[in-house]
Scaffold this motif. Structure first.
Motif, PDB file in Angstrom:
ATOM      1  N   GLN A   1       0.861  -1.184   0.000  1.00  0.00           N
ATOM      2  CA  GLN A   1       0.000   0.000   0.000  1.00  0.00           C
ATOM      3  C   GLN A   1       0.902   1.239   0.000  1.00  0.00           C
ATOM      4  O   GLN A   1       1.794   1.354   0.849  1.00  0.00           O
ATOM      5  CB  GLN A   1      -0.899   0.014   1.234  1.00  0.00           C
TER       6      GLN A   1
ATOM      7  N   GLU B   1       3.658   0.087   2.486  1.00  0.00           N
ATOM      8  CA  GLU B   1       3.533  -0.849   3.610  1.00  0.00           C
ATOM      9  C   GLU B   1       3.308  -2.232   3.032  1.00  0.00           C
ATOM     10  O   GLU B   1       2.458  -2.414   2.147  1.00  0.00           O
ATOM     11  CB  GLU B   1       2.370  -0.474   4.540  1.00  0.00           C
TER      12      GLU B   1
ATOM     13  N   VAL C   1       8.004 -12.672   4.443  1.00  0.00           N
ATOM     14  CA  VAL C   1       7.434 -11.364   4.077  1.00  0.00           C
ATOM     15  C   VAL C   1       8.539 -10.302   4.095  1.00  0.00           C
ATOM     16  O   VAL C   1       8.660  -9.491   3.163  1.00  0.00           O
ATOM     17  CB  VAL C   1       6.284 -10.964   5.034  1.00  0.00           C
TER      18      VAL C   1
ATOM     19  N   GLU D   1      -3.245   6.573   8.997  1.00  0.00           N
ATOM     20  CA  GLU D   1      -3.718   5.365   8.306  1.00  0.00           C
ATOM     21  C   GLU D   1      -5.187   5.542   7.925  1.00  0.00           C
ATOM     22  O   GLU D   1      -5.914   6.278   8.593  1.00  0.00           O
ATOM     23  CB  GLU D   1      -3.653   4.165   9.241  1.00  0.00           C
ATOM     24  N   GLY D   2      -5.606   4.853   6.880  1.00  0.00           N
ATOM     25  CA  GLY D   2      -7.031   4.772   6.546  1.00  0.00           C
ATOM     26  C   GLY D   2      -7.626   6.067   6.036  1.00  0.00           C
ATOM     27  O   GLY D   2      -8.782   6.398   6.349  1.00  0.00           O
TER      28      GLY D   2
ATOM     29  N   LEU E   1       1.842  -5.827   3.083  1.00  0.00           N
ATOM     30  CA  LEU E   1       0.711  -6.499   3.732  1.00  0.00           C
ATOM     31  C   LEU E   1       0.539  -7.872   3.082  1.00  0.00           C
ATOM     32  O   LEU E   1       0.349  -7.960   1.853  1.00  0.00           O
ATOM     33  CB  LEU E   1      -0.563  -5.666   3.577  1.00  0.00           C
TER      34      LEU E   1
ATOM     35  N   GLU F   1      -9.581   7.985   3.662  1.00  0.00           N
ATOM     36  CA  GLU F   1     -10.538   7.536   2.644  1.00  0.00           C
ATOM     37  C   GLU F   1     -11.212   8.695   1.905  1.00  0.00           C
ATOM     38  O   GLU F   1     -11.803   8.496   0.844  1.00  0.00           O
ATOM     39  CB  GLU F   1     -11.612   6.658   3.310  1.00  0.00           C
TER      40      GLU F   1
ATOM     41  N   PRO G   1      -5.367 -11.152   6.577  1.00  0.00           N
ATOM     42  CA  PRO G   1      -4.294 -11.381   7.557  1.00  0.00           C
ATOM     43  C   PRO G   1      -4.800 -11.308   8.994  1.00  0.00           C
ATOM     44  O   PRO G   1      -4.237 -11.933   9.880  1.00  0.00           O
ATOM     45  CB  PRO G   1      -3.285 -10.276   7.253  1.00  0.00           C
ATOM     46  N   ASP G   2      -5.889 -10.537   9.213  1.00  0.00           N
ATOM     47  CA  ASP G   2      -6.444 -10.464  10.564  1.00  0.00           C
ATOM     48  C   ASP G   2      -6.859 -11.843  11.062  1.00  0.00           C
ATOM     49  O   ASP G   2      -6.891 -12.089  12.265  1.00  0.00           O
ATOM     50  CB  ASP G   2      -7.677  -9.534  10.584  1.00  0.00           C
TER      51      ASP G   2
ATOM     52  N   VAL H   1       5.571  -6.440  12.417  1.00  0.00           N
ATOM     53  CA  VAL H   1       6.253  -7.466  13.223  1.00  0.00           C
ATOM     54  C   VAL H   1       5.259  -7.955  14.270  1.00  0.00           C
ATOM     55  O   VAL H   1       4.690  -7.154  15.008  1.00  0.00           O
ATOM     56  CB  VAL H   1       7.496  -6.870  13.928  1.00  0.00           C
TER      57      VAL H   1
ATOM     58  N   GLY I   1      -3.990   5.251   2.608  1.00  0.00           N
ATOM     59  CA  GLY I   1      -5.412   4.934   2.726  1.00  0.00           C
ATOM     60  C   GLY I   1      -5.990   4.622   1.357  1.00  0.00           C
ATOM     61  O   GLY I   1      -5.328   4.818   0.329  1.00  0.00           O
ATOM     62  N   TYR I   2      -7.226   4.134   1.361  1.00  0.00           N
ATOM     63  CA  TYR I   2      -7.861   3.718   0.101  1.00  0.00           C
ATOM     64  C   TYR I   2      -7.948   4.887  -0.878  1.00  0.00           C
ATOM     65  O   TYR I   2      -7.913   4.705  -2.088  1.00  0.00           O
ATOM     66  CB  TYR I   2      -9.251   3.157   0.378  1.00  0.00           C
TER      67      TYR I   2
ATOM     68  N   ASP J   1       2.480   0.987  15.426  1.00  0.00           N
ATOM     69  CA  ASP J   1       1.294   0.791  14.594  1.00  0.00           C
ATOM     70  C   ASP J   1       0.029   0.996  15.431  1.00  0.00           C
ATOM     71  O   ASP J   1       0.053   0.791  16.654  1.00  0.00           O
ATOM     72  CB  ASP J   1       1.336  -0.651  14.068  1.00  0.00           C
TER      73      ASP J   1
ATOM     74  N   PRO K   1      -3.940  -1.555  -1.040  1.00  0.00           N
ATOM     75  CA  PRO K   1      -2.843  -2.509  -1.138  1.00  0.00           C
ATOM     76  C   PRO K   1      -2.960  -3.268  -2.457  1.00  0.00           C
ATOM     77  O   PRO K   1      -4.061  -3.664  -2.851  1.00  0.00           O
ATOM     78  CB  PRO K   1      -3.068  -3.440   0.052  1.00  0.00           C
TER      79      PRO K   1
HETATM   80  N1  LIG Z   1     -10.911   0.447   6.032  1.00  0.00           N
HETATM   81  C1  LIG Z   1      -9.752   0.804   5.540  1.00  0.00           C
HETATM   82  N2  LIG Z   1      -8.701  -0.039   5.687  1.00  0.00           N
HETATM   83  C2  LIG Z   1      -7.497   0.345   5.201  1.00  0.00           C
HETATM   84  C3  LIG Z   1      -7.342   1.558   4.539  1.00  0.00           C
HETATM   85  N3  LIG Z   1      -6.053   1.648   4.158  1.00  0.00           N
HETATM   86  C4  LIG Z   1      -5.439   0.519   4.559  1.00  0.00           C
HETATM   87  N4  LIG Z   1      -6.326  -0.287   5.186  1.00  0.00           N
HETATM   88  C5  LIG Z   1      -6.076  -1.581   5.802  1.00  0.00           C
HETATM   89  O1  LIG Z   1      -5.578  -1.346   7.081  1.00  0.00           O
HETATM   90  C6  LIG Z   1      -4.651  -2.357   7.447  1.00  0.00           C
HETATM   91  C7  LIG Z   1      -3.388  -1.691   7.831  1.00  0.00           C
HETATM   92  O2  LIG Z   1      -2.518  -2.568   8.315  1.00  0.00           O
HETATM   93  P1  LIG Z   1      -2.221  -2.768   9.836  1.00  0.00           P
HETATM   94  O3  LIG Z   1      -2.865  -1.750  10.673  1.00  0.00           O
HETATM   95  O4  LIG Z   1      -0.756  -2.911   9.974  1.00  0.00           O
HETATM   96  O5  LIG Z   1      -2.936  -4.161  10.165  1.00  0.00           O
HETATM   97  C8  LIG Z   1      -2.508  -5.322   9.532  1.00  0.00           C
HETATM   98  C9  LIG Z   1      -1.401  -5.986  10.242  1.00  0.00           C
HETATM   99  O6  LIG Z   1      -1.542  -5.822  11.620  1.00  0.00           O
HETATM  100  C10 LIG Z   1      -1.636  -7.438   9.892  1.00  0.00           C
HETATM  101  N5  LIG Z   1      -0.704  -7.838   8.848  1.00  0.00           N
HETATM  102  C11 LIG Z   1      -0.793  -7.693   7.510  1.00  0.00           C
HETATM  103  N6  LIG Z   1       0.287  -8.201   6.918  1.00  0.00           N
HETATM  104  C12 LIG Z   1       1.119  -8.643   7.885  1.00  0.00           C
HETATM  105  C13 LIG Z   1       2.396  -9.279   7.910  1.00  0.00           C
HETATM  106  O7  LIG Z   1       3.061  -9.507   6.876  1.00  0.00           O
HETATM  107  N7  LIG Z   1       2.912  -9.604   9.138  1.00  0.00           N
HETATM  108  C14 LIG Z   1       2.227  -9.351  10.275  1.00  0.00           C
HETATM  109  N8  LIG Z   1       2.787  -9.698  11.432  1.00  0.00           N
HETATM  110  N9  LIG Z   1       1.020  -8.767  10.303  1.00  0.00           N
HETATM  111  C15 LIG Z   1       0.476  -8.408   9.107  1.00  0.00           C
HETATM  112  O8  LIG Z   1      -2.938  -7.606   9.464  1.00  0.00           O
HETATM  113  C16 LIG Z   1      -3.620  -6.359   9.614  1.00  0.00           C
HETATM  114  C17 LIG Z   1      -4.653  -6.189   8.562  1.00  0.00           C
HETATM  115  O9  LIG Z   1      -4.097  -6.080   7.338  1.00  0.00           O
HETATM  116  P2  LIG Z   1      -4.983  -5.781   6.074  1.00  0.00           P
HETATM  117  O10 LIG Z   1      -6.203  -6.591   6.095  1.00  0.00           O
HETATM  118  O11 LIG Z   1      -4.087  -5.859   4.911  1.00  0.00           O
HETATM  119  O12 LIG Z   1      -5.403  -4.332   6.360  1.00  0.00           O
HETATM  120  C18 LIG Z   1      -4.508  -3.239   6.209  1.00  0.00           C
HETATM  121  C19 LIG Z   1      -4.994  -2.352   5.097  1.00  0.00           C
HETATM  122  O13 LIG Z   1      -5.514  -3.055   3.995  1.00  0.00           O
HETATM  123  C20 LIG Z   1      -8.472   2.408   4.396  1.00  0.00           C
HETATM  124  O14 LIG Z   1      -8.410   3.493   3.860  1.00  0.00           O
HETATM  125  N10 LIG Z   1      -9.642   1.989   4.925  1.00  0.00           N
END
Ligand SMILES: Nc1nc2c(ncn2[C@@H]2O[C@@H]3COP(=O)(O)O[C@H]4[C@@H](O)[C@H](n5cnc6c(=O)[nH]c(N)nc65)O[C@@H]4COP(=O)(O)O[C@H]3[C@H]2O)c(=O)[nH]1
Length: 615
Positions: A383, A397, A432, A573-574, A399, A576, A412-413, A457, A594-595, A518, A600
């Motif tokens: 992203q 970032e 990753v 973050e986020g 993801l 929109e 990933p959640d 991390v 953000g979107y 974060d 991403p």
């Molecule tokens: N509603 C909304 N959402 C937005 C917007 N912009 C970005 N996002 C989402 O917000 C999340 C940001 O990542 P995060 O807080 O680090 O939160 C991440 C992070 O904590 C974890 N994650 C993702 N990839 C990895 C990884 O490679 N390793 C680890 N340990 N955790 C990861 O999963 C969480 C969720 O990741 P994603 O589903 O990709 O969700 C991402 C992203 O897609 C927006 O404008 N609106």
């Protein structure tokens, strides 16, 4: 409900003890009698031998007095055997068998026993001179002396034996009572948690079995509450183990105060308690009890002069509605507890059948994730992040993404926590990180910009000491300058073990990488507190950005200003909407994502869009 007492020592065991003692007494008595009889026979035989020798000596020397009819000399000779032990009578008889001379000791008193072991010993020898028999010598000895001596000896032995028996009886009684006390103490420890004095896991398992058996026959319900303290680790780490123990004791006291006399409260793990409520008529009774407990624990506790909150997550399950056996009941309460924690802690999770489906899906995903990692079928999306002032693309970032062959896209959640709990996160995180470093170099070359990459991390990675080496190696092998790598940690990860986290972050920082917090604002830490960590950047959580600009402006503005006062950059973050973007720019936010600016996307998609500045 008290600890289950241990079974008293069985009657059979004490009977066996008495029997053994009786057997020893009888065996010793028999052995003593045999010994005495053997002694008696040996002494009697020796006496007979000695008397035969004496008789032969007399027979050889008394011939002359007999021949010359010298009674005095004969009597004198017989008397000379006076010292011979046990001799009572020595007689010299002439050829006709008439007594010629005689010596009687104590008047010739002797045993009256005849034809028995104790009959007098009589030895005779013929007095022969030059082939002519002149008479005979007869010696008589009494064996009662030997017998009495041996009996006295036996009595002495018996007394000594009785004395020894008495002493050993007293000693073994003392030992037995000490052993009984030690056994009672061991039983107490086996069934009690020494910190809280509550029954332990073993006691709770046995009680639950017994309560279910009773409930089964009486048609009653039994409720189980698994209680997990939410911030026990924080108390332990920040206030010390004494405060941690004090907290456990306080919680034990509060729990006891909420339950009935017939219910059981036990401590079954570090910060885990169980409440077993028997004889319930409805499942609601258990819910009420759980809510009473949550409420009681919500009141602040004073530990070492500091106030702490001991909030708890609770999982509840009821027999027979939710489970048919004790292990199933506890396991289902545990599933409910897991959900309560997952839903944000400090709440009750009531077991539902669907939870089992969820647990099964989790297990299935765990197997599939293992395969996906092995076949490298996960993907890393990126992203974009833009500088607020210059509107330039400054970084991305990373993801991680998983397109499941059957279930489609899995976020990933959902799968990161699974990877954490099944130990795959290290491998996943390393992959990753390496992929992100390789990709950002490629993207940087493509755009001609020194782009940075932010990599999340997880808590487990952060707890692994090897992680520092992993980062160093990846930077070395990929050639990415350390300053272009940002490691994102959540507040919760840091607060989990504060002192360790600070050391770990310093070690990572010394590699030259940037550290970022974060989801700032979603945890329970404060900026002032985070100041003690070597942090470069804060990521303002999207829950702060979402209400902007109409609401939350004061809070978001304060966080940005505070972060700047600590020389931290702020990434929003986020983002929109254009309004949010405009507000953040005006508030002095440094970077945003953000979107609105870019979702991403795979590296390829980003390559074609890269270089675009924000409008
Ligand atoms: N509603 C909304 N959402 C937005 C917007 N912009 C970005 N996002 C989402 O917000 C999340 C940001 O990542 P995060 O807080 O680090 O939160 C991440 C992070 O904590 C974890 N994650 C993702 N990839 C990895 C990884 O490679 N390793 C680890 N340990 N955790 C990861 O999963 C969480 C969720 O990741 P994603 O589903 O990709 O969700 C991402 C992203 O897609 C927006 O404008 N609106």
């Amino acid at each position: 409900m008290n600890n289950r007492p241990r079974q008293p020592k069985s009657r059979l065991a004490s009977l066996l003890g008495t029997g053994q003692l009786a057997a020893v007494v009888v065996a010793l008595a028999v052995a003593g009698s045999i010994l005495l009889a053997y002694q008696f026979i040996t002494l009697r035989r020796t006496l007979v031998g000695d008397m035969a020798v004496h008789a032969s000596i007399i027979a050889d020397n008394i011939a002359a007095p007999l021949m010359f009819q010298d009674r005095d000399a004969a009597t004198e000779m017989l008397r000379s055997f006076h010292p011979a032990p046990f001799l009572t009578m020595a007689t010299a008889l002439d050829r006709n068998g008439t007594i010629f001379a005689e010596y009687l000791r104590d008047g010739g008193k002797q045993s009256t026993h005849a034809d028995s072991w104790f009959a007098p010993v009589i030895v005779t020898r013929a007095v022969v001179y030059q082939g002519r028999t002149l008479g005979q010598v007869r010696l008589v000895a009494d064996t009662t002396g030997i017998r009495d001596g041996l009996l006295g000896y036996g009595a002495l032995l018996g007394l000594a034996f009785l004395g020894a028996l008495l002493t050993s009886g007293l000693v073994s009684r003392k030992i037995r009572s000490r052993m009984a006390r030690a056994e009672r103490e061991l039983a107490y420890l086996a069934y009690t948690d020494p910190v809280t004095d509550l029954p332990n896991r073993r006691a709770s398992n046995e009680t639950l079995d017994a309560m279910l058996e009773r409930a089964g026959t009486q048609g009653e319900k039994v409720g189980v509450l698994l209680i997990d303290l939410d911030n026990f680790k924080v108390v332990n780490d920040t206030a010390g183990h004494d405060a941690g123990d004090q907290l456990l004791r306080e919680v034990a006291r509060l729990l006891r105060a909420q339950v009935r006399e017939t219910d059981l409260v036990a401590r079954i793990g570090g910060d885990e308690f169980i409440v077993i409520a028997g004889a319930m008529r409805t499942t609601e009774e258990l819910d009420h009890l759980a809510h009473r407990i949550i409420e009681a624990l919500q009141r602040p506790l004073q530990l070492n002069g500091t106030e702490f909150l001991a909030t708890a997550s609770i999982g509840a399950a009821v027999f027979p509605d939710d489970a048919a056996s004790a292990p199933e009941l506890v396991s289902n309460a545990d599933t409910a507890l897991y959900e309560a924690k997952d839903a944000g802690r400090n709440r009750l999770g009531r077991f539902r059948r669907e939870m089992i489906m969820a647990a099964q899906r989790r297990a299935q995903l765990e197997r599939d994730l293992r395969r996906a990692l092995a076949t490298r079928s996960l993907e890393v999306f990126y992203q974009p992040q833009f500088d607020c002032a210059s509107k330039q693309l400054v970084g991305v970032e990373a993801l991680v993404r998983w397109r499941h062959p059957e279930h489609g896209f899995i976020g990933p959640d959902e799968f990161i926590p699974i990877a954490e709990s099944c130990g795959l996160i290290g491998e996943l995180g390393t992959w990753v990180l390496e992929q992100a470093c390789i990709d950002v170099i490629a993207l940087g070359e493509h755009t001609g910009l020194p782009l940075s990459v932010a990599v999340n991390v997880s808590a487990r990675q952060f707890r692994d000491n090897e992680f520092i080496e992993v980062v160093r190696n990846i930077l070395g092998s990929t050639g990415l300058p350390a300053a272009r790598l940002e490691l994102e940690l959540t507040e919760t990860v840091l607060m989990d073990d504060v002192s360790r986290a600070a050391g770990f972050m310093h070690a990572l920082r010394s590699l030259g990488v940037r550290m970022s917090i974060d989801d700032f604002g979603t945890g329970y830490s404060s900026l002032a507190y985070l100041q003690s960590f070597p942090i470069d950047q804060l990521k303002l959580d999207r829950s702060f950005v979402r209400p902007l600009p109409r609401d939350g402006a004061t809070l978001a503005g304060a966080v940005i200003a505070l972060a700047h006062s600590f020389n931290l950059t702020v990434v929003a973050e986020g983002v929109e909407t254009a309004e949010q973007l405009a507000w953040l720019r005006a508030a002095g936010c440094d970077v945003m994502q953000g979107y609105l600016l870019g979702r991403p996307a795979p590296l390829e998609a980003l390559r074609s869009a890269a270089g675009l500045a924000v409008a």
